[in-house]
Design an enzyme around this catalytic site. Structure first.
Site, PDB file in Angstrom:
ATOM      1  CG  ASN A 184      -2.089  -1.033   0.950  1.00  0.00           C
ATOM      2  OD1 ASN A 184      -2.251  -1.548  -0.164  1.00  0.00           O
ATOM      3  ND2 ASN A 184      -2.842  -1.331   1.994  1.00  0.00           N
ATOM      4  NE  ARG A 212     -12.330   0.650  -3.932  1.00  0.00           N
ATOM      5  CZ  ARG A 212     -13.468   1.097  -4.404  1.00  0.00           C
ATOM      6  NH1 ARG A 212     -14.260   0.305  -5.068  1.00  0.00           N
ATOM      7  NH2 ARG A 212     -13.831   2.348  -4.212  1.00  0.00           N
ATOM      8  NE  ARG A 248     -12.206   0.145  -0.459  1.00  0.00           N
ATOM      9  CZ  ARG A 248     -11.083  -0.503  -0.745  1.00  0.00           C
ATOM     10  NH1 ARG A 248     -11.117  -1.733  -1.180  1.00  0.00           N
ATOM     11  NH2 ARG A 248      -9.926   0.093  -0.604  1.00  0.00           N
ATOM     12  N   PRO A 249     -16.830   4.591  -1.962  1.00  0.00           N
ATOM     13  CG  PRO A 249     -17.978   6.335  -0.929  1.00  0.00           C
ATOM     14  CD  PRO A 249     -17.525   4.925  -0.722  1.00  0.00           C
ATOM     15  CG  LEU A 281     -14.021  11.719   0.836  1.00  0.00           C
ATOM     16  CD1 LEU A 281     -13.382  10.997   2.013  1.00  0.00           C
ATOM     17  CD2 LEU A 281     -14.728  12.987   1.322  1.00  0.00           C
ATOM     18  CG  ASP A 317      -5.749  -2.974   5.448  1.00  0.00           C
ATOM     19  OD1 ASP A 317      -6.964  -3.048   5.189  1.00  0.00           O
ATOM     20  OD2 ASP A 317      -4.962  -2.223   4.822  1.00  0.00           O
ATOM     21  CB  ILE A 333     -12.269   1.469   8.273  1.00  0.00           C
ATOM     22  CG1 ILE A 333     -11.398   1.813   9.479  1.00  0.00           C
ATOM     23  CG2 ILE A 333     -11.789   2.185   7.003  1.00  0.00           C
ATOM     24  CD1 ILE A 333     -11.261   3.278   9.802  1.00  0.00           C
ATOM     25  NE  ARG A 348      -6.018  -7.529  -5.312  1.00  0.00           N
ATOM     26  CZ  ARG A 348      -7.046  -6.709  -5.310  1.00  0.00           C
ATOM     27  NH1 ARG A 348      -8.266  -7.189  -5.281  1.00  0.00           N
ATOM     28  NH2 ARG A 348      -6.878  -5.402  -5.352  1.00  0.00           N
TER      29      ARG A 348
HETATM   30  C1  EPZ Z   1      -6.527   2.079   1.728  1.00  0.00           C
HETATM   31  O1  EPZ Z   1      -7.709   1.995   0.927  1.00  0.00           O
HETATM   32  C2  EPZ Z   1      -5.854   0.732   1.632  1.00  0.00           C
HETATM   33  N1  EPZ Z   1      -5.522   0.482   0.240  1.00  0.00           N
HETATM   34  C3  EPZ Z   1      -6.759  -0.347   2.194  1.00  0.00           C
HETATM   35  O2  EPZ Z   1      -6.057  -1.574   2.168  1.00  0.00           O
HETATM   36  C4  EPZ Z   1      -7.105   0.001   3.638  1.00  0.00           C
HETATM   37  O3  EPZ Z   1      -8.027  -0.933   4.131  1.00  0.00           O
HETATM   38  C5  EPZ Z   1      -7.713   1.408   3.720  1.00  0.00           C
HETATM   39  O4  EPZ Z   1      -6.819   2.369   3.087  1.00  0.00           O
HETATM   40  C6  EPZ Z   1      -7.984   1.870   5.140  1.00  0.00           C
HETATM   41  O5  EPZ Z   1      -6.787   1.857   5.883  1.00  0.00           O
HETATM   42  C7  EPZ Z   1      -4.415   1.021  -0.280  1.00  0.00           C
HETATM   43  O6  EPZ Z   1      -3.668   1.733   0.367  1.00  0.00           O
HETATM   44  C8  EPZ Z   1      -4.099   0.688  -1.702  1.00  0.00           C
HETATM   45  P1  EPZ Z   1      -9.843   4.938   2.478  1.00  0.00           P
HETATM   46  P2  EPZ Z   1      -8.520   3.315   0.563  1.00  0.00           P
HETATM   47  O7  EPZ Z   1     -10.051   5.902   1.362  1.00  0.00           O
HETATM   48  O8  EPZ Z   1      -7.570   4.416   0.327  1.00  0.00           O
HETATM   49  C9  EPZ Z   1     -14.493   5.937   2.795  1.00  0.00           C
HETATM   50  C10 EPZ Z   1      -5.806  -3.902   1.862  1.00  0.00           C
HETATM   51  O9  EPZ Z   1      -6.323  -4.962   2.340  1.00  0.00           O
HETATM   52  N2  EPZ Z   1     -14.296   6.820   1.626  1.00  0.00           N
HETATM   53  O10 EPZ Z   1      -8.961   5.332   3.614  1.00  0.00           O
HETATM   54  O11 EPZ Z   1      -9.461   2.957  -0.533  1.00  0.00           O
HETATM   55  C11 EPZ Z   1     -14.333   4.467   2.429  1.00  0.00           C
HETATM   56  O12 EPZ Z   1     -15.488   3.920   1.863  1.00  0.00           O
HETATM   57  C12 EPZ Z   1      -6.633  -2.712   1.509  1.00  0.00           C
HETATM   58  O13 EPZ Z   1      -4.599  -3.823   1.616  1.00  0.00           O
HETATM   59  C13 EPZ Z   1     -15.326   7.646   1.220  1.00  0.00           C
HETATM   60  O14 EPZ Z   1     -16.409   7.653   1.802  1.00  0.00           O
HETATM   61  O15 EPZ Z   1      -9.340   3.534   1.885  1.00  0.00           O
HETATM   62  C14 EPZ Z   1     -13.984   3.874   3.780  1.00  0.00           C
HETATM   63  O16 EPZ Z   1     -15.145   3.656   4.523  1.00  0.00           O
HETATM   64  C15 EPZ Z   1      -8.094  -2.925   1.519  1.00  0.00           C
HETATM   65  N3  EPZ Z   1     -15.126   8.455   0.120  1.00  0.00           N
HETATM   66  C16 EPZ Z   1     -13.159   4.971   4.453  1.00  0.00           C
HETATM   67  O17 EPZ Z   1     -13.480   6.180   3.750  1.00  0.00           O
HETATM   68  C17 EPZ Z   1     -13.923   8.469  -0.546  1.00  0.00           C
HETATM   69  O18 EPZ Z   1     -13.812   9.228  -1.525  1.00  0.00           O
HETATM   70  C18 EPZ Z   1     -11.651   4.790   4.390  1.00  0.00           C
HETATM   71  O19 EPZ Z   1     -11.263   4.510   3.053  1.00  0.00           O
HETATM   72  C19 EPZ Z   1     -12.874   7.642  -0.106  1.00  0.00           C
HETATM   73  C20 EPZ Z   1     -13.077   6.825   0.991  1.00  0.00           C
END
Ligand code: EPZ
Length: 428
Positions: A23, A96, A125-126, A129, A311, A333, A403
Site C-alpha cells: 500500500n 481500486r 468504497r466511494p 472525496l 487491514d 472503517i 495480491r
Molecule cells: C486504503 O484503501 C488501503 N488500500 C486499504 O487496504 C485500507 O483498508 C484502507 O486504506 C484503510 O486503511 C491502499 O492503500 C491501496 P480509504 P482506501 O479511502 O484508500 C471511505 C488492503 O487490504 N471513503 O482510507 O481505498 C471508504 O469507503 C486494503 O490492503 C469515502 O467515503 O481507503 C472507507 O469507509 C483494503 N469516500 C473509508 O473512507 C472516498 O472518496 C476509508 O477509506 C474515499 C473513501
C-alpha cells in the site's frame, strides 16, 4: 485455481523478512506520472497488485523496468512520454488503487479519464472525496459512462484548502500528489497519516516537492513548476508484519520479524501485549512470542492510523478464536468487512456479529475445513486459523493472497509450518 493446504499444529519458529509495503508501493509507482525523470523504487514486493499497477502505468506510456538483486526487487519508472491518460474499467475494477493515477495525471497532463471503481467485497468504497478535493484545486470533473473525465484549468491546478470530512488514505494520497504541481499553497486538513502517506511524502520531497507536516493530519504543500526523478526505498509492510506477529502468537511460536520497527505497529503491539503477546526489539527487527501460556481475549476497534488498522481486523479475529474469554471486535472503517466470520465458524470458532461488532468467544480448538474468502485479509486470517486447527485446511481462491502477501507459503514453511500450494487440478 490454485489452493493452499495447511496441516495445523506446528509452532512457527524462526525469522521472517518483512517485504516492502504494497500500500506504499502502489502510490509511489503513480508518482512516475508527475515527472519526466526516472523514479527508482527499491524493495518493491512481487505481488499481483504491483503487476496490475505496472500494466496500468505502461498503458499510460510509462516505461517500467524491474531488476532483482537477491530477493530485493527494484522498479524503475520513466514517465517521460505519456501517450494515454485513460485508466480503463478492466484495470480499475481489478484494483481500486488504480484511481491513484487521477491526481498525478490531471496535475501534470491537464486531463485524465479514469473509470469509477464500482463496488467492492468489503464495502461501497466511494471516491467522492478524491473528486471533491481535486475540484477544490480547480479541476473540472464530469461523471459519465462509468468514467471520471477530469480536466485542469488553463495554466494548471491551483492550490487550495481541502478539509476532508472523513479520513481517507487514497484521497489524501491523490490530493498530495496533485498538489505538488499546483500553483501556490495547498493545505490538506484532516488528512490520513498512515506511514504509507509519510513514505509517499518523503519520496515526493526527494523529487523536489515542498511538503510540511509529515506524519500529522495537516499537510502543507507549496506547488513547484516541475518535479525530477529520485531513488526511494519502500517502507516495510506493517500489515504483513502484524499478520506474522499474530501467526506466531496463535501457534505459540517465536518469530523474529526482520526489517520492521516497533513504532510502525505500535497500536498493534499494544493490543497484542494486552492479549499476552510479547515483543522484544532486536538489532534487525522485532521478536514475537507469547508472554506466558494462554492468549487472553481483548476488545479491539479499528481506526485510522495511529489506531488499530482495519487491514489487521480479520487476523485479530482469527487470533481471538482460541484465546481465553471473550473479545469484542468492532470495525469502523468498512461496512462489510466480516466475510471471514462464516468461514471461521466452519472451523469451529464461536463468533456472533451484531452490526459493526463481532463477539468472539474463545474455543479450545479449531478444526480444519475447506474454506474460501472474498478478500485479501480475510484469506490470510483463514491461513492463520488453519495453522492451529486440527487436521487439514484447504484454502480456495488463493489469488486474493497473491495480491498482497509476497511468498506467503515459503515464509511460513521456512518457520516450520506444514503448508503447501496445490496447483490447479492437483489432488488434495
Ligand atoms: C486504503 O484503501 C488501503 N488500500 C486499504 O487496504 C485500507 O483498508 C484502507 O486504506 C484503510 O486503511 C491502499 O492503500 C491501496 P480509504 P482506501 O479511502 O484508500 C471511505 C488492503 O487490504 N471513503 O482510507 O481505498 C471508504 O469507503 C486494503 O490492503 C469515502 O467515503 O481507503 C472507507 O469507509 C483494503 N469516500 C473509508 O473512507 C472516498 O472518496 C476509508 O477509506 C474515499 C473513501
Amino acid at each position: 485455481m490454485d489452493r493452499i493446504r495447511i496441516r495445523g499444529g506446528k509452532s512457527l519458529k524462526g525469522e521472517i523478512r518483512i517485504s516492502g509495503a504494497k500500500n506504499a508501493a502502489l502510490p509511489l509507482m503513480a508518482t512516475s506520472l508527475l515527472t519526466d525523470g526516472e523514479v527508482r523504487l527499491d524493495s518493491v514486493p512481487d505481488l499481483a497488485d504491483i503487476t496490475t499497477m505496472t500494466n496500468l502505468l505502461a498503458q499510460h506510456g510509462v516505461e517500467v523496468t524491474t531488476k532483482l538483486a537477491g530477493k530485493e526487487r527494484s522498479v524503475t519508472l520513466s514517465g517521460a512520454n505519456i501517450t494515454d491518460t485513460t485508466a480503463p474499467y478492466d484495470l480499475v475494477r481489478k484494483m481500486r488503487a488504480s484511481v491513484l493515477v487521477l491526481g498525478p495525471l490531471v496535475a501534470r497532463h491537464g486531463q485524465a479519464k479514469v473509470s469509477l471503481p464500482g463496488g467492492c467485497a468489503i464495502g461501497t468504497r466511494p471516491v467522492d472525496l478524491h473528486i471533491k478535493g481535486l475540484q477544490q484545486l480547480g479541476a473540472e470533473i464530469d461523471l459519465r459512462e462509468g468514467y471520471m473525465y477530469a480536466r485542469a484549468p488553463q495554466g494548471g491546478l491551483i492550490g487550495a484548502e481541502v478539509n476532508f470530512p472523513k479520513v481517507s488514505v487514497g484521497a489524501t494520497e491523490n490530493l498530495l500528489m496533485a498538489a505538488t504541481l499546483a500553483k501556490g499553497e495547498t493545505q490538506l486538513i484532516n488528512a490520513a497519516r498512515e506511514p504509507e502517506i509519510t513514505d509517499l511524502a518523503k519520496c515526493l520531497i526527494g523529487m523536489g516537492a515542498e511538503i510540511e507536516g509529515l506524519g500529522t493530519d495537516h499537510l502543507r504543500i507549496r506547488g513547484v513548476e516541475r518535479l525530477h526523478g529520485t531513488t526511494h526505498k519502500v517502507v516495510a509492510d506493517r500489515i504483513e508484519a502484524g499478520t506474522y506477529a499474530m501467526a506466531a502468537a496463535i501457534t505459540n511460536g517465536e518469530v523474529e520479524l526482520i526489517g520492521v520497527h516497533h513504532e510502525l505497529i505500535a497500536a498493534v503491539c499494544a493490543t497484542l501485549q494486552q492479549a499476552g503477546v510479547q515483543f522484544t526489539e532486536t538489532p534487525r527487527g522485532l521478536k514475537v512470542s507469547r508472554a506466558n501460556g494462554d492468549l487472553l481475549g481483548v476488545d479491539v476497534m479499528t481506526e485510522p492510523f495511529p489506531g488499530f488498522p482495519t487491514d489487521l481486523q480479520a487476523q485479530m479475529m482469527a487470533l481471538m478464536t482460541t484465546a481465553q474469554g471473550a473479545s469484542m471486535i468492532t470495525e469502523t472503517i468498512f461496512e462489510n468487512r466480516f466475510m471471514h466470520v462464516p468461514e471461521l465458524l466452519r472451523m469451529g470458532a464461536s463468533i456472533n456479529v451484531h452490526g459493526a461488532s463481532a463477539m468472539v468467544r474463545g474455543v479450545k480448538r479449531l478444526t480444519g475445513a475447506p474454506v474460501m474468502a472474498t478478500d485479501l485479509r480475510a484469506s490470510v486470517s483463514l491461513v492463520m486459523a488453519g495453522l492451529v486447527a486440527e487436521g487439514d485446511t484447504i484454502l480456495n481462491r488463493v489469488y486474493h493472497l497473491d495480491r498482497g502477501y509476497e511468498r506467503l507459503v515459503q515464509k511460513l514453511a521456512a518457520c516450520g509450518a506444514e503448508i503447501e500450494r496445490l496447483a490447479d487440478g492437483a489432488a488434495e
